[in-house]
Each structure stands twice: as C-alpha cells, then as structure tokens.
Enzyme design. Structure first.
Site, PDB file in Angstrom:
ATOM      1  NE  ARG A  48      -4.464  -1.870   0.968  1.00  0.00           N
ATOM      2  CZ  ARG A  48      -4.923  -2.587   2.203  1.00  0.00           C
ATOM      3  NH1 ARG A  48      -4.330  -2.329   3.008  1.00  0.00           N
ATOM      4  NH2 ARG A  48      -5.942  -3.984   1.624  1.00  0.00           N
ATOM      5  NE  ARG A  72      -1.873   2.237  -7.873  1.00  0.00           N
ATOM      6  CZ  ARG A  72      -3.557   1.108  -7.681  1.00  0.00           C
ATOM      7  NH1 ARG A  72      -3.119  -0.366  -8.528  1.00  0.00           N
ATOM      8  NH2 ARG A  72      -4.497   1.167  -7.090  1.00  0.00           N
ATOM      9  CE  LYS A 112      -6.401  -7.775  -1.492  1.00  0.00           C
ATOM     10  NZ  LYS A 112      -7.134  -6.875  -2.366  1.00  0.00           N
ATOM     11  CG  ASN A 150     -10.195  -2.879   1.317  1.00  0.00           C
ATOM     12  OD1 ASN A 150     -11.354  -1.987   2.115  1.00  0.00           O
ATOM     13  ND2 ASN A 150      -9.772  -3.227   2.390  1.00  0.00           N
ATOM     14  CD  GLU A 196     -12.037  -0.580  -5.154  1.00  0.00           C
ATOM     15  OE1 GLU A 196     -13.265  -0.155  -5.324  1.00  0.00           O
ATOM     16  OE2 GLU A 196     -11.490  -1.940  -4.805  1.00  0.00           O
ATOM     17  CB  THR A 252      -5.090  -3.174 -10.590  1.00  0.00           C
ATOM     18  OG1 THR A 252      -4.813  -1.470 -10.623  1.00  0.00           O
ATOM     19  CG2 THR A 252      -4.426  -3.096  -9.151  1.00  0.00           C
ATOM     20  CD  GLU A 270      -6.022  -7.346  -7.317  1.00  0.00           C
ATOM     21  OE1 GLU A 270      -6.139  -7.743  -6.023  1.00  0.00           O
ATOM     22  OE2 GLU A 270      -5.776  -5.579  -6.876  1.00  0.00           O
TER      23      GLU A 270
END
Ligand SMILES: N[C@@H](Cc1c[nH]c2ccccc12)C(=O)O
Ligand SMILES: N[C@@H](Cc1c[nH]c2ccccc12)C(=O)O
Lengths: 256, 256
Positions: free
Chosen positions: B16, B157, B168, B194, B198, B242, B246
């Site tokens: 983060r 990014r 995760k 989450n 966000e 993103t 994932e």
C-alpha cells in the site's frame, strides 16, 4: 512559446513563463530522484559488476547515450532548446527536418555546458536530493532513468540562457556591441543580472518546495527535497551556470 | 520494499505504501503531459510525415520500443515489478543477472495488460489530461517522451496487482484454492475488493490533485489536471484494470 515563430521565443515575458514552468518540472523530477539512495556505482566508469562491453563510460552514461541516440533520430536535437550530452555520437533523423527558423546565432549549439552540468549534478546535487547514502543494486536502472530526467530538464533550463542572452542583445544592440568588443565580461555579467528577478525565483522555489515537497509519510532520518536545498541548488548551480551560458553566447555574438 | 527480500514484498502494508508513492509519480507525470496538446499523429501507424523506415507502429511505439530495448539491456525487465510493452522485442542484459528470488508464480510475466493500458491511455486518458486538442509538430518528441513516462508508471502501478494478489492468496490459501478451483470469478473479485481502501485512494487523489495540480498562471480554456479527472481515471481505468490483473493472476495460481 513556439520555436517556429521567432517573435514568441525572443519575448522576455514568454521566456520567463517558460522558466517558471520548468521549475515545476525540475522539482517533480528531483522528488522522483529523492526516493532513491545516492548509488555512487552508477556514476563510475568500468565499475566491477557493471562493466559494459565496448563502452568506456559509466552505467548512467550508457543509458543516457542510448536514449540520446534514439531521440536524435526523432529530431530532439534539431530543436534550438535541446542540447545533447553526447554531441559527437548522436544520429541524424530519418524524419523530414522541421526547419526551425534561425533564432539564435549559428554557433549556438557549440555553447554546450552539459559536461559541467553532469559533473555538478553527480557531485553536488545528488547528495542533496537522495534519500540516503550508499548503493542499492535493485535500483541502479531506476536511478539512471531518474537521473536522465533530471539532467535533461536541468540542461534545457540552463541552456535557455541562450534565448535570454539573444533577447537582451536585441534589446540594446549598441550597448552589447561595445561590451562584447571590449570583452568586458564583468559589465556583461552586470547587465544580464537582474537581482530582483533572481530573488523572486528563489522565493517562488521556496513556496513550491513547501507545497510539492511534503511527504506525508515523512520517515525520520530520510532526506527529501527541502526548500533550503532547492534554493541552494538554484542559487549556487542553476543560476550561475545559466549566466555562464549567457556570457559565452554573448561574447561570440559579433562573429560572422 | 526490496525485491530481493520476499517478506518485504508480500507485506500488504508495504504494498500500500508503494502504491501511495506511485500516486504522486503518476500525478507529476500527468501534469507534465498536460502542458501539451493531444497530438493524435503521434499515435497513428505510418502517419504521413512521420513514417519510420522498416517499422510498422506509431511514432510513440518506435520511441517506446527503442527505450525498452535499451532498458532491457540494463535489466529493467528482470525486476518482478516491471512489465514490457514489447515482450517479444526486448533483449537480454549484458550485465550479470540480479537473480531476484521467486516471489510471484512463474507465469507472472505472462500476465501483461500493457496493450490494453496503452489503448485506454491513448483513447481515454490523453483527451482528459491534454491542454488542448490538435497536433503540435514541434512537440511530437516531447509528447512521446512524456507519454512513455506516463505509460511506464501506469503499467507499474497496475501490474502491482500481482503482488496484491499473491499476498491475498497467501493470507487465505484454503479460501482462494476453493474459489480458483471453482473458477468463481465473481467471488474472487469480491474477495479482492476492499471498498474502504478504494474510497480512501480516491479521497487522497482529490487532495493531491488539488495541491499539486494548481497552475497559478491558469490560462482560460486550457485544460489541466483536475481532481475530478484524476479520480475518474483511477476509478474507471486504473483500479478496474488492476483488479483484472489480480483476477487473471489468481485464476492461474494452482498451475504447476
Ligand atoms: N528497479 C529495477 C528495474 C528498473 C526500473 N526502471 C529501470 C530503468 C532502466 C533499467 C532498469 C530499470 C532497476 O533499477 O534495475
Ligand atoms: N520539443 C522537440 C524536441 C524534443 C524534446 N524532447 C524530445 C524527445 C524526443 C524527441 C524530440 C524531443 C520535439 O518534441 O520534437
């Protein structure tokens, strides 16, 4: 400012606006560099573990040279505001020439302070803006890429002195003709110096560094860009070398 | 974060922090791009006046490809956080390998959204961040250089999603194993989302754009980076792609 229209380029107000804009660029690029350690190995020639086949310079030199070769092929150094670090190694473009009108004197590209800029950048600027001292092998490439951004912006800012010098010459040809003939460097320096403007630059930089340079996660013991350092860099490096550019440019202005 | 030390890379707090830092980078690079016009010619293949010998792509593609070739030779794409736009054309490095420990699954480099990133950047982001519409032949090179900076930061990014996904997965292997076996994309999406995080990202971006994006010379009718556009770009492009990264990464996570 439009380099195909000379009247926009030699307007001192336009030049100043462009210089103000470049301050932001330089600060943003310094901030990017400030995330990394000094990484002295990046700047050493033939450094063990970083030796480059058939190449004499440093890791940074190799990256910068190859970028300049690419960019020269798409006309970077045809533009009168761009100055190469490797003028002997760049290539001709495969694109049609833009044919910029002649704004500066024909010898302008020979006024090239990039070796000096690279030296002071490595010796004096990097220690001020890096997060900490030492090498960080995982970021040698990131560091070099960031350095190239800083160097190209500094180079453009400092060589903009040529436009300042030409505009000043045009604004008082009799005065400058006399000073140039007399090779009166001191008086030329006096005439191109505007202390009020310089003071304003430093004030503006302080403010910008305060606004842009704040890192909210502010970890102790890690340097970042501070107003004080930024002012120091401009006062001791950027402004003085810009004036050297102006003086060298003016001293040759009567050549034909 | 240190890619030679896996435990620092799979720590969600470190991830983060790195993502927060990248926000500044992306904003700074968008601001640099915002000084220029859209310059549609830069993105067209075989554009008249910009045709490149023996090359099929656009002016931007040529510049980006050549930079990637240079950077690949100094190990850019060995680093697990870097993803090339031209994976088939990059070169091997002449430097000794860094031998990063395996942090991500071996197929990770195949999860490559750069074509999509380049597409949406050209189609959706450039119109939002450019100063005005139209071409500006004197700045095609500057524009391409600025685009490359934006694209490389966006790519880093967005592909950071792989580290998020791996972290995760590690945090609840039984749950993800089940969802992956069931190919339950919807539930995977739910588990990696989450909303509170966000929301915080968008709030932070608004604040940063307000602080960094203020142009004091503010000429009327000329667009610049605004909080609204930046939030739009993150909300509609950066965050969703993103998550695609994932999900694609996770769906293959049981391969051996
Ligand atoms: N961080 C890695 C990868 C990397 C990022 N940007 C680069 C530019 C050039 C070479 C490598 C890189 C490194 O510095 O090695
Ligand atoms: N502004 C000029 C010169 C230039 C600046 N940066 C560049 C990068 C690549 C090529 C050219 C340039 C142009 O865009 O053409």
């Amino acid at each position: 400012m439009d380099f195909t229209r000379p009247e926009t380029v030699l307007d001192l107000q336009n030049i100043r606006n462009e210089l103000v804009r470049m301050e932001d660029t330089i600060i943003f690029k310094f901030i990017e560099r400030s995330h990394f350690a000094t990484c002295p190995s990046v700047y050493k020639e033939q450094h063990p573990g970083l030796t480059i086949p058939n190449f004499e310079g440093s890791f940074l030199d190799w990256a910068l040279l190859n970028l300049e070769i690419t960019q020269s092929q798409i006309r970077r150094f045809e533009s009168p505001d761009e100055t190469p670090f490797f003028p002997d190694k760049i290539k001709k473009s495969f694109l049609p020439s833009i044919n910029y009108p002649q704004i500066l004197a024909p010898y302008a590209p020979e006024v090239n302070y990039n070796d000096k800029i690279k030296d002071v950048y490595i010796k004096n600027i990097i220690p001020l803006i890096s997060r900490k001292d030492g090498d960080d092998i995982n970021n040698f490439g990131s560091v070099a890429a960031s350095d190239i951004e800083c160097l190209q912006s500094l180079s453009r800012r400092i060589h903009f002195g040529k436009f300042v010098a030409e505009a000043k010459f045009q604004s008082d040809i009799p005065l400058y003709t006399k000073l140039i003939k007399d090779k009166d460097v001191e008086k030329i320096m006096e005439n191109i110096t505007n202390s009020a403007v310089e003071e304003k630059i430093l004030e503006r930089l302080t403010k910008k560094a305060e606004v842009y340079g704040v890192d909210p996660t502010n970890k102790k013991g890690e340097r970042r860009i501070t107003p004080e350092y930024l002012v120091k860099i401009y006062k001791e490096i950027v402004i003085p070398i810009t004036k050297e550019v102006e003086v060298e440019y003016l001293l040759r202005r009567l050549e034909d």
